[in-house]
Each structure stands twice: as C-alpha cells, then as structure tokens.
Design a protein around this motif. Sequence first.
Motif, PDB file in Angstrom:
ATOM      1  N   GLU A   1     -10.810   0.256  13.486  1.00  0.00           N
ATOM      2  CA  GLU A   1     -11.112  -0.740  12.182  1.00  0.00           C
ATOM      3  C   GLU A   1     -10.667  -0.433  11.482  1.00  0.00           C
ATOM      4  O   GLU A   1     -10.057  -1.330  10.096  1.00  0.00           O
ATOM      5  N   LEU A   2     -11.268   0.635  11.404  1.00  0.00           N
ATOM      6  CA  LEU A   2     -11.213   1.018   9.371  1.00  0.00           C
ATOM      7  C   LEU A   2      -9.376   1.879   9.132  1.00  0.00           C
ATOM      8  O   LEU A   2      -9.055   0.939   8.524  1.00  0.00           O
ATOM      9  N   TYR A   3      -8.976   2.083  10.262  1.00  0.00           N
ATOM     10  CA  TYR A   3      -7.748   2.113   9.994  1.00  0.00           C
ATOM     11  C   TYR A   3      -7.186   1.167   9.840  1.00  0.00           C
ATOM     12  O   TYR A   3      -5.820   1.474   9.124  1.00  0.00           O
ATOM     13  N   GLU A   4      -7.371   0.410  10.405  1.00  0.00           N
ATOM     14  CA  GLU A   4      -6.320  -1.373  10.542  1.00  0.00           C
ATOM     15  C   GLU A   4      -7.052  -1.779   9.318  1.00  0.00           C
ATOM     16  O   GLU A   4      -5.732  -2.363   8.490  1.00  0.00           O
ATOM     17  N   ILE A   5      -7.770  -1.753   8.287  1.00  0.00           N
ATOM     18  CA  ILE A   5      -8.373  -1.783   7.131  1.00  0.00           C
ATOM     19  C   ILE A   5      -6.801  -1.352   6.166  1.00  0.00           C
ATOM     20  O   ILE A   5      -6.607  -1.916   5.299  1.00  0.00           O
ATOM     21  N   GLY A   6      -7.556   0.547   6.336  1.00  0.00           N
ATOM     22  CA  GLY A   6      -6.310   0.940   5.515  1.00  0.00           C
ATOM     23  C   GLY A   6      -5.119   0.844   5.761  1.00  0.00           C
ATOM     24  O   GLY A   6      -4.560   0.433   4.609  1.00  0.00           O
ATOM     25  N   ARG A   7      -4.893   0.186   6.820  1.00  0.00           N
ATOM     26  CA  ARG A   7      -2.683  -0.236   7.084  1.00  0.00           C
ATOM     27  C   ARG A   7      -3.223  -1.868   5.693  1.00  0.00           C
ATOM     28  O   ARG A   7      -1.697  -2.106   5.265  1.00  0.00           O
ATOM     29  N   LYS A   8      -3.922  -2.003   6.150  1.00  0.00           N
ATOM     30  CA  LYS A   8      -4.210  -3.816   5.546  1.00  0.00           C
ATOM     31  C   LYS A   8      -3.943  -3.255   4.027  1.00  0.00           C
ATOM     32  O   LYS A   8      -3.021  -4.104   3.136  1.00  0.00           O
ATOM     33  N   LEU A   9      -4.812  -1.997   3.529  1.00  0.00           N
ATOM     34  CA  LEU A   9      -4.869  -2.352   1.824  1.00  0.00           C
ATOM     35  C   LEU A   9      -3.626  -1.014   1.322  1.00  0.00           C
ATOM     36  O   LEU A   9      -2.984  -1.166   0.373  1.00  0.00           O
ATOM     37  N   HIS A  10      -2.555  -0.697   2.216  1.00  0.00           N
ATOM     38  CA  HIS A  10      -1.526  -0.289   1.426  1.00  0.00           C
ATOM     39  C   HIS A  10      -0.531  -1.255   0.928  1.00  0.00           C
ATOM     40  O   HIS A  10      -0.002  -0.622   0.833  1.00  0.00           O
ATOM     41  N   GLU A  11      -0.903  -2.198   2.256  1.00  0.00           N
ATOM     42  CA  GLU A  11       0.573  -3.950   2.550  1.00  0.00           C
ATOM     43  C   GLU A  11       0.268  -4.379   1.722  1.00  0.00           C
ATOM     44  O   GLU A  11       0.769  -4.583   0.891  1.00  0.00           O
ATOM     45  N   ASP A  12      -1.339  -4.330   1.405  1.00  0.00           N
ATOM     46  CA  ASP A  12      -1.432  -5.695   0.223  1.00  0.00           C
ATOM     47  C   ASP A  12      -0.987  -5.348  -1.004  1.00  0.00           C
ATOM     48  O   ASP A  12      -2.519  -4.486  -1.824  1.00  0.00           O
ATOM     49  N   LYS A  13      -0.264  -5.671  -1.921  1.00  0.00           N
ATOM     50  CA  LYS A  13      -0.275  -5.524  -3.193  1.00  0.00           C
ATOM     51  C   LYS A  13      -1.177  -5.955  -4.298  1.00  0.00           C
ATOM     52  O   LYS A  13      -1.056  -4.954  -5.194  1.00  0.00           O
ATOM     53  N   ASN A  14      -1.921  -7.084  -3.982  1.00  0.00           N
ATOM     54  CA  ASN A  14      -2.499  -7.665  -4.916  1.00  0.00           C
ATOM     55  C   ASN A  14      -3.901  -6.792  -4.933  1.00  0.00           C
ATOM     56  O   ASN A  14      -4.709  -7.118  -5.669  1.00  0.00           O
ATOM     57  N   ILE A  15      -4.441  -6.083  -4.035  1.00  0.00           N
ATOM     58  CA  ILE A  15      -5.276  -5.315  -4.127  1.00  0.00           C
ATOM     59  C   ILE A  15      -5.796  -4.125  -5.133  1.00  0.00           C
ATOM     60  O   ILE A  15      -4.662  -3.147  -4.345  1.00  0.00           O
ATOM     61  N   ARG A  16      -5.697  -3.635  -6.078  1.00  0.00           N
ATOM     62  CA  ARG A  16      -5.521  -2.189  -7.234  1.00  0.00           C
ATOM     63  C   ARG A  16      -6.464  -1.445  -6.825  1.00  0.00           C
ATOM     64  O   ARG A  16      -6.395  -0.466  -7.299  1.00  0.00           O
TER      65      ARG A  16
ATOM     66  N   ILE B   1      -8.851   8.373   8.678  1.00  0.00           N
ATOM     67  CA  ILE B   1      -9.229   9.784   7.010  1.00  0.00           C
ATOM     68  C   ILE B   1      -7.893   9.750   6.117  1.00  0.00           C
ATOM     69  O   ILE B   1      -7.432   9.952   5.577  1.00  0.00           O
ATOM     70  N   ARG B   2      -6.588   9.783   7.351  1.00  0.00           N
ATOM     71  CA  ARG B   2      -5.594  10.375   6.725  1.00  0.00           C
ATOM     72  C   ARG B   2      -4.830   9.267   5.969  1.00  0.00           C
ATOM     73  O   ARG B   2      -4.282   9.129   4.837  1.00  0.00           O
ATOM     74  N   CYS B   3      -4.763   7.705   6.830  1.00  0.00           N
ATOM     75  CA  CYS B   3      -4.322   6.721   6.120  1.00  0.00           C
ATOM     76  C   CYS B   3      -5.144   6.470   5.309  1.00  0.00           C
ATOM     77  O   CYS B   3      -4.343   5.676   3.970  1.00  0.00           O
ATOM     78  N   PHE B   4      -6.151   6.651   4.179  1.00  0.00           N
ATOM     79  CA  PHE B   4      -7.071   6.545   3.580  1.00  0.00           C
ATOM     80  C   PHE B   4      -6.941   7.765   2.240  1.00  0.00           C
ATOM     81  O   PHE B   4      -6.440   7.317   0.849  1.00  0.00           O
ATOM     82  N   GLU B   5      -6.099   9.020   2.771  1.00  0.00           N
ATOM     83  CA  GLU B   5      -6.050   9.508   1.987  1.00  0.00           C
ATOM     84  C   GLU B   5      -4.477   9.510   1.424  1.00  0.00           C
ATOM     85  O   GLU B   5      -3.921   9.820   0.367  1.00  0.00           O
ATOM     86  N   THR B   6      -3.535   8.676   2.567  1.00  0.00           N
ATOM     87  CA  THR B   6      -2.764   8.176   1.615  1.00  0.00           C
ATOM     88  C   THR B   6      -2.269   7.597   1.494  1.00  0.00           C
ATOM     89  O   THR B   6      -1.100   6.995   0.198  1.00  0.00           O
ATOM     90  N   LEU B   7      -3.235   6.783   0.811  1.00  0.00           N
ATOM     91  CA  LEU B   7      -3.685   5.776   0.563  1.00  0.00           C
ATOM     92  C   LEU B   7      -3.611   5.352  -1.738  1.00  0.00           C
ATOM     93  O   LEU B   7      -4.161   5.850  -2.004  1.00  0.00           O
ATOM     94  N   PRO B   8      -2.386   4.704  -2.360  1.00  0.00           N
ATOM     95  CA  PRO B   8      -2.599   4.919  -3.450  1.00  0.00           C
ATOM     96  C   PRO B   8      -2.690   4.425  -4.913  1.00  0.00           C
ATOM     97  O   PRO B   8      -2.810   3.915  -5.636  1.00  0.00           O
ATOM     98  N   LYS B   9      -4.443   4.499  -3.877  1.00  0.00           N
ATOM     99  CA  LYS B   9      -5.455   3.388  -4.829  1.00  0.00           C
ATOM    100  C   LYS B   9      -6.678   3.807  -5.212  1.00  0.00           C
ATOM    101  O   LYS B   9      -7.019   4.334  -4.373  1.00  0.00           O
TER     102      LYS B   9
END
Length: 255
Positions: free
Chosen positions: A41-56, A95-103
């Motif tokens: 579930e955290l992975y899926e949330i991480g993917r959403k955070l990558h895609e949602d440009k409105n979340i900074r 973990i890697r999904c969030f590590e590559t999140l540029p936010k």
Amino acid sequence: MEMPAEQSSKDIVFSKQGAVGVVTIQRPEAGNALTREMWQELYEIGRKLHEDKNIRSVLFEGTAGAFTAGSDIREFSRMTIEEADEAFRTMEKTIRCFETLPKPIIAAVDGPVFGAGFIFSLRFDYTIGTAGARMGIPVARLGIRLGAAFLRRIEKALGTKQVRALVAGSHIYNAEEARQLGLLQEIVPERQLREKASAKAEEAARVSPGTLEVFNRWMDETTDDQFLYADPEDFHEGCLAFIEKREPRFPSVYS
C-alpha cells in the motif's frame, strides 16, 4: 483546501492538505508494525506521489507512542522462506520508490522506529521527534540478513563503524542519540509534534522542485532482487523466539 482522505486500508491513510500529501500509519494495536500488504500500500501511495504534480511535499506520521515497530514479525513467522524473501523485496521496492521521489519528506516521530521502518526513515529529509522516539534495526536476533542496499543506506547515514555497532549490537538509539547522529533534526514536546511537523511540511512545499531533482542522482545502486534476506536456518526460530518472548536458539549456533 483540504482534500478528503483516500484510505487504502484501516491501517494506512493517505490524504491531502493543500500541497502536502499526508501518510498516516495507524495500527496501534501492533505498534504500527507493517504487514506485507501495508508495504505494498505504501508503494502504491508512493506512485501516486510521483504522479500528482499538485503535491509538493510529504508528511509521514504514526499514532501517539509509535511510528512503526518495523515489519510484522508475527506475519513473518507464518511465512515460508520464499514468501519472506518476497516480502523483503516489496519493502525494497517501496523504499526505493520514495527514495526516487523528488519531493521533500517530513516525518513526525513518537515512539519506536525499528527494523525496515528505520531503513525507510533514512529517506526522510527532516524528522521531528519526541523524547520518546527510539530508532534502530534489531534484526540480529531474528535470523534476518541485511542486503547490500539496506547496509549502504545505514552506512551513508552513520558511517561504516556505526553500521556494525548498530546491527551486530542490536543497539537502539534514544531520542538524544538519534539527534546527535542526525537521524532526528529536532526534538519537541509531544503536544507540539503534529503542529511542528505540519508547519515544516508546508514550508517544504514551497521549495523549488528543480533543485530537489538533483538528489535522484544519488540513487544509482542496483537492488538486491536475488538476495536471500531470510536465513534458511535461523529465520523462523528468530521470529518464534520474538513472539514467545524468549531467547532464540538458532540451529546454526546450537547444532
């Protein structure tokens, strides 16, 4: 404007507060221990955070008295070695999904931050804790072997010598030790934790996304897709001893 919560399950809530994505771990009856499903579930949330440009920016929080006790050892005890290794690969993927999140990621920490949850916390950019925060990865008594990617993360944060002291000694850092090592950036009273962390996340949402993208260049290591995290001889005994609150008798030691 605050958006309604998107609840993946009763244990993890993802919501939006303006430009801040808020992830709340809420499984207090188990110390917020993370099941295999929760890691997914955290992975899926991480993917959403990558895609949602409105979340900074992102704010991670647990419940009062517990951020996360790490992965669920009771669930581990029921798994085969193959299932356990697959669970660890889900953790690594997440973990890697969030590590590559540029936010920027801000965290509000009260109570334990253990195991894979501790590894996950090394990604946070700014962690605010209470005096009750405790951090560590006590896996040496569980028959769990840390892969190279996990060890590299600890080494980057603490240095090579500290990795051995932390892992082999199953050391748990108290809040002040964690602050001195840079694992916590600030210690505040419990009543101020949520307010302080929320304000920091809102502040972080105003920084330049372009500036933050440079951090992705750090994450160029390969993952441990074939590594066996669960020791074939010791893993189940370590899990059972933990659950039964006794000293483990590892076959590799006593045989």
